[in-house]
Design an enzyme around this catalytic site. Structure first.
Site, short mmCIF file in Angstrom:
data_model
loop_
_atom_site.label_atom_id
_atom_site.label_comp_id
_atom_site.label_asym_id
_atom_site.label_seq_id
_atom_site.Cartn_x
_atom_site.Cartn_y
_atom_site.Cartn_z
N LYS A 141 91.98 88.51 21.32
CA LYS A 141 92.04 87.72 22.54
C LYS A 141 91.83 88.62 23.76
CE LYS A 141 95.13 84.44 22.29
NZ LYS A 141 96.55 84.10 22.11
N ARG A 148 70.39 83.55 -28.74
CA ARG A 148 71.20 84.45 -29.56
C ARG A 148 71.52 83.78 -30.89
NH1 ARG A 148 77.09 85.80 -27.91
NH2 ARG A 148 77.34 83.70 -28.74
N HIS A 185 96.15 71.79 14.75
CA HIS A 185 96.57 72.87 13.87
C HIS A 185 96.14 72.61 12.43
CE1 HIS A 185 99.54 74.91 11.24
NE2 HIS A 185 99.27 75.91 12.05
N MET A 188 101.37 83.18 15.91
CA MET A 188 102.25 83.97 16.74
C MET A 188 102.52 83.22 18.04
SD MET A 188 100.76 87.60 15.81
CE MET A 188 101.89 88.30 16.98
N TYR A 192 68.92 92.15 -14.66
CA TYR A 192 69.35 90.79 -14.30
C TYR A 192 70.79 90.56 -14.75
CZ TYR A 192 68.88 89.48 -19.20
OH TYR A 192 69.04 89.43 -20.55
N CYS A 240 75.17 89.51 -19.71
CA CYS A 240 75.62 88.12 -19.77
C CYS A 240 77.13 88.15 -19.87
CB CYS A 240 74.99 87.37 -20.93
SG CYS A 240 75.18 88.18 -22.51
N SER A 285 71.07 93.29 -23.86
CA SER A 285 71.92 92.51 -22.97
C SER A 285 73.38 92.89 -23.21
CB SER A 285 71.70 91.01 -23.22
OG SER A 285 72.58 90.27 -22.43
N ARG A 312 100.80 86.11 26.24
CA ARG A 312 100.06 85.59 25.08
C ARG A 312 99.90 86.67 24.01
NH1 ARG A 312 94.51 83.53 27.45
NH2 ARG A 312 94.60 82.19 25.60
N GLY A 316 97.76 79.98 15.96
CA GLY A 316 99.08 79.35 15.95
C GLY A 316 100.15 80.13 15.21
N ARG A 347 86.46 83.04 20.90
CA ARG A 347 86.42 83.81 19.65
C ARG A 347 85.37 83.18 18.77
NH1 ARG A 347 92.36 81.64 18.32
NH2 ARG A 347 91.85 79.47 18.19
P1 ADP Z 1 97.14 80.76 20.66
O1 ADP Z 1 96.73 82.10 20.21
O2 ADP Z 1 98.21 80.16 19.82
O3 ADP Z 1 95.98 79.86 20.91
P2 ADP Z 1 97.28 81.21 23.50
O4 ADP Z 1 97.77 82.51 23.97
O5 ADP Z 1 95.80 81.05 23.47
O6 ADP Z 1 97.88 80.95 22.06
O7 ADP Z 1 97.94 80.14 24.42
C1 ADP Z 1 98.34 78.87 24.07
C2 ADP Z 1 97.80 77.83 25.05
O8 ADP Z 1 98.15 78.12 26.38
C3 ADP Z 1 96.30 77.76 25.01
O9 ADP Z 1 95.90 76.41 25.08
C4 ADP Z 1 95.88 78.47 26.26
O10 ADP Z 1 94.66 77.99 26.75
C5 ADP Z 1 97.03 78.16 27.22
N1 ADP Z 1 97.18 79.25 28.19
C6 ADP Z 1 97.41 80.55 27.92
N2 ADP Z 1 97.43 81.30 29.04
C7 ADP Z 1 97.21 80.45 30.06
C8 ADP Z 1 97.10 80.62 31.48
N3 ADP Z 1 97.21 81.81 32.04
N4 ADP Z 1 96.86 79.53 32.22
C9 ADP Z 1 96.74 78.32 31.64
N5 ADP Z 1 96.84 78.09 30.32
C10 ADP Z 1 97.07 79.14 29.53
MG MG Z 2 94.50 80.27 21.98
MG MG Z 3 100.31 79.89 20.11
#
Ligand code: ADP
Ligand code: MG
Ligand code: MG
Length: 869
Positions: free
Chosen positions: A22, A615, A453, A105, A849, A829, A762, A94, A103, A335
């Site tokens: 990220k 065979r 999710h 962490m 092969y 084979c 073979s 974040r 989701g 990503r």
């Molecule tokens: P995850 O890795 O679980 O997607 P994120 O760190 O991306 O967690 O954040 C979770 C949510 O919060 C995401 O929808 C993200 O867009 C939103 N978010 C994170 N940072 C900000 C910010 N600075 N302003 C507005 N929304 C944010």
């Molecule tokens: Mg995210």
């Molecule tokens: Mg999250």
């Protein structure tokens, strides 16, 4: 000294191993000039150092964070700490590991709010918005830092809305403050306190995100996806932008191409007046991204532009989080998007057409696992036509699965461990459900969209999933689900079609055949690069046809023993084995020859002039003998002998170690007439077909050779028969080949002595593995798991070639053969034919092969190309 903190705008060549995925992408996006809220990243190393030694935070990191915060204040011209300055800086904290773990962490939004500052925010914006932010902070902070369940807070808010008889949008200041006090009371009940000082909040949040690297669900996810535990998570501290500040604000997730099908074009969802995870959490069912075009046209156009830019930059489909604050677009994350195998293949194909990547890169990106997934089951069309679906949701991840329904992840896990196939039915899933999801055949949710999710995780695992099936009323308490008049309870069977989103009652039959145009094209690219060819192990017309449909270059192994097992044939075979006199034996042989001729003719008609190695008979004779009293009686009658006599004869044929017994070429030495009969059948069918113009070169393979004299004797017998056949038919001799299997260690070690008598070779890796390890392949399942548990063997050598041992024997054999005969074909084979690592090794040692079962051909073709990339 190692740096612990980088601002987004400063890291040169951002590295995901240091900044997390990220953080690295936020830095790249900032640097190419996209609208990214400002912020900084604390490195993954800091996380690992902190996890080993918590003192590191106070001693080193805290000061550096404070300096970075001051710099961020400078950069944004906003204030993080003061409770008097209206120019509030709020931040998100974040998590971000080097590999995306959606989701798994933790993230906290709106950090920096407290009782005083929420009033400043309210003054600047409005009451409802400010308190919405504050409540979210209290809730997320409790969840992430103290592991207090979020539901407690939701229930409280609902109750307050009921008591005040209005929605929280309409609350007065006092009412808002009452709720905030109640939220704080949840902390106090546990002897905890929500820190009012923004800096305290920030420090606690950073530590909690570090610690979330080691939470249970993150560990399970890493194990599942083979991600190392020692990487650590970075922490991003970023200025907040607000998608919840009114009806010109929004938050959403878009993919640059459809992650289920790969189709090009913006695909995604958003919610007006919402924040952060509202879209992913599946609490409100979001809007299709295309509506944004009419709701907020300017922001939509910008979004379209930037997403295309990002795709060009990364040369891959992107999964992008965005937020619109009062009409202004911000990007928050990008990503490489998770996708289904089908989408991956479509996307790689399209990117080649669009000249963003070349064919080799496409082949590098497509994993052999993707193909396995693509050859996913689908429900039989016939069965679908006869059945009516009772519900329809979003086709979130393709596939087809049937199983008993269950309502919690925990039960799914328990039932699966008892051997049940389960379908997990939830209103929505959350990261805690991960273990139960893995244990299920399919996942169905009543809420949430294509990017919820459940959808994301299922696609990542290649598991069938239907989301947003709003007609389902799931009651976790009573363990029932209602859909119109239909009520299903725990344990009832349903069938889920992740490709259409349809859900059916009961179990539907599946098929596996899937001939995808795009896949065929990509496999042709693979063939251009690969040097190891792919043949099939097949003998039934159906299997041969499948193999040809999958573009097998020939048949590497057509076994003949299966052909003796239908009712008439086996009786004839039994007569042959047990016959007392020449006459009876010849009668049986003639009959069998007749059957075999028809078989071979049918096979050659399909294969035409492609190579096909037939065979000759391999198994020990007793496998053909009667098993039941009834069969015994029947046979006695047929042979006109008495049962006792027959039993005695059969007992004589029994062996202590049949796998090491009277089988393979050993049979041909004691009973030459059996192979002679098979050779006659082969040649008779070939002669007929050659007359119709098919240029067949018969290839005959002798199994289980250990010693050159065995092979020279049998070859002589066979050639004598062939010459007789040519003479009897008054035809010019045509080309044929007689080869041998290499499936005994001695044959490998003495391959030079076999070479003069074999036109081709073979490796039978199944027997060769069995004979080299001394593991009976029929019994290994009883004990191999102990080997795995105790890490004595980390793989099953029958599925993945043992390159060090079995492979060494193969290497020796190949050196021997090539030193005498450079041109003779050497193949393999066995089940390892579809395994990428094995194929890589086989190419290295110079195999021409591999031959595998028809359904593994696509994987083998791709693996053969990958071995050259
Ligand atoms: P995850 O890795 O679980 O997607 P994120 O760190 O991306 O967690 O954040 C979770 C949510 O919060 C995401 O929808 C993200 O867009 C939103 N978010 C994170 N940072 C900000 C910010 N600075 N302003 C507005 N929304 C944010
Ligand atoms: Mg995210
Ligand atoms: Mg999250």
């Amino acid at each position: 000294m190692q740096r612990n903190i980088y601002f987004f705008q400063e890291a040169a060549a951002p590295d995901p191993f240091i900044l997390g995925g990220k953080g690295a992408n936020l830095a790249i996006m900032t640097q190419i000039g996209l609208p990214i809220p400002k912020g900084f990243t604390i490195t993954t190393q800091s996380c690992m150092v902190y996890l080993k030694d918590p003192n590191f935070f106070e001693q080193v990191l805290s000061n550096q964070v404070l300096k970075a915060v001051a710099a961020l204040e400078e950069l944004t011209q906003k204030n993080f700490k003061q409770s008097t300055d209206e120019n509030l800086l709020l931040v998100s904290v974040r998590s971000g590991a080097p590999f995306s773990m959606p989701g798994m962490m933790d993230t906290i939004l709106n950090l920096g709010l407290n009782d005083a500052r929420v009033l400043l925010l309210a003054k600047k914006t409005n009451l409802a918005f400010a308190f919405d932010c504050y409540r979210r902070l209290l809730q997320m902070f409790a969840d992430v830092v103290y592991h207090i369940p979020k539901e407690n807070f939701n229930l409280l808010l609902k109750k307050a809305e009921d008591d005040f008889q209005q929605t929280c949008q309409q609350f007065s200041l006092q009412q808002h403050q009452v709720v905030i006090e109640q939220f704080k009371a949840i902390y106090q009940k546990q002897g905890l306190q929500f820190p009012q000082d923004p800096v305290d909040q920030l420090f606690a949040a950073i530590k909690a995100v570090f610690q979330s690297w080691n939470n249970q669900r993150a560990k399970v996810y890493r194990q599942l996806h083979k991600i190392s535990d020692t990487l650590g998570s970075a922490v991003n501290v970023q200025e907040m932008v607000f998608g919840n500040s009114g009806l010109t604000s929004a938050t959403g997730v878009v993919f640059t191409r459809n992650p289920a099908t790969g189709e090009k074009g913006l695909f995604g969802e958003y919610l007006l007046n919402a924040q952060g995870e509202d879209v992913v959490a599946g609490i409100r069912t979001p809007e299709n991204i295309h509506h944004l075009q009419t709701q907020l046209p300017k922001a939509y156009q910008e979004l379209l532009h930037y997403t295309q830019l990002l795709e060009k930059h990364y040369r891959d489909m992107q999964d992008i989080e965005f937020t619109i604050e009062e009409g202004k677009l911000y990007l928050l994350q990008t990503r490489n998007g998770k996708r289904t195998a089908k989408a991956q293949i479509q996307i790689c194909y399209d990117l080649v057409q669009e000249q963003m990547i070349d064919k080799k890169e496409a082949l590098r990106r497509i994993k052999v696992d993707d193909l396995e997934q693509l050859l996913h089951p689908t429900f039989e069309a016939n069965a679908l036509n006869k059945t009516q679906a009772f519900a329809k949701g979003l086709p979130a991840s393709p596939g087809a699965a049937s199983g008993i329904i269950t309502f919690t992840a925990k039960e799914a896990q328990q039932l699966a461990s008892l051997g049940h196939k389960v379908i997990l039915l939830r209103e929505e899933t959350s990261p805690e459900d991960i273990e139960g999801m893995i244990a299920s055949q399919a996942i169905v949710t009543s809420h949430g969209g294509m990017t919820s999710h459940a959808a994301v995780v299922a696609r990542g695992m290649g598991m069938c999933c239907v989301t947003g099936c709003e007609a389902l009323h799931i009651d976790e308490q009573t363990k029932t689900v209602q859909c119109g008049d239909l009520i299903l309870k725990q344990g009832d069977i349903i069938s889920v079609d992740g490709t259409t989103g349809l859900i059916y009652q009961g179990e539907l039959p599946c098929t596996m055949v899937n001939h995808d145009q795009i896949l065929s094209q990509i496999l042709l690219w693979a063939d251009e690069i690969a040097t190891v060819k792919v043949r099939a192990n097949a003998e039934t017309p159906q299997d041969i046809q499948n193999a040809l449909d999958f573009n097998a270059t020939g048949i590497g192994l057509a076994r003949t023993e299966h052909m003796f097992f239908n009712k008439n044939r086996i009786l004839t075979m039994r007569k042959l084995i047990l016959a007392d006199n020449f006459d009876e034996r010849n009668k049986a042989l003639a009959k069998l020859q007749h059957y075999q001729e028809a078989d071979f003719k049918q096979m050659y008609q399909l294969v035409q002039d492609k190579p096909m190695i037939i065979r000759l008979l391999d198994p020990p004779l007793h496998e053909f003998l009667p098993n039941t009293a009834h069969e015994l009686e029947e046979l006695a009658q047929d042979l006109a002998v008495d049962i006792a006599y027959l039993k005695q004869k059969i007992a004589k044929l029994q062996e202590k170690n049949p796998m090491l017994g009277h089988r393979g070429c050993r049979l041909a030495i004691s009973h030459p007439e059996i192979y002679q009969m098979q050779v006659r059948a082969i040649f008779n069918s070939v002669i007929t077909l050659r007359k119709s113009g098919i240029n067949i070169v018969p290839e005959i393979m002798i199994p289980l050779i250990a010693e050159a004299n065995e092979l020279s004797y049998i070859r002589q017998q066979i050639e004598a028969t062939i010459h007789k056949i040519f003479a009897e038919n008054h035809i010019q001799p045509f080309e044929y080949q007689i080869g041998t299997m290499l499936e005994l260690p001695r044959a490998c070690l003495k391959a030079d002595t076999l070479t003069p008598y074999a036109d081709f070779f073979s490796f039978g890796t199944n027997d060769l593995t069995q004979m080299t390890y001394g593991f009976s392949r029929d019994d290994i399942a009883k004990f191999i798991h102990f080997y795995h548990e105790k890490a004595i063997l980390t793989f099953d050598p029958f599925q993945k070639l043992d390159c060090d041992g079995v492979g060494k024997l193969m290497q020796i054999a190949i050196q021997h053969i090539r030193s005498i005969a450079k041109q003779k074909t050497i193949g393999v084979c066995g089940e390892v034919g579809g395994d990428p690592d094995s194929i890589f090794f086989l190419q290295q040692i110079g195999v021409d092969y591999v031959s595998c079962s028809p359904y593994r051909i696509p994987c083998a073709r791709l693996a053969a190309a990958k071995a050259r990339l």
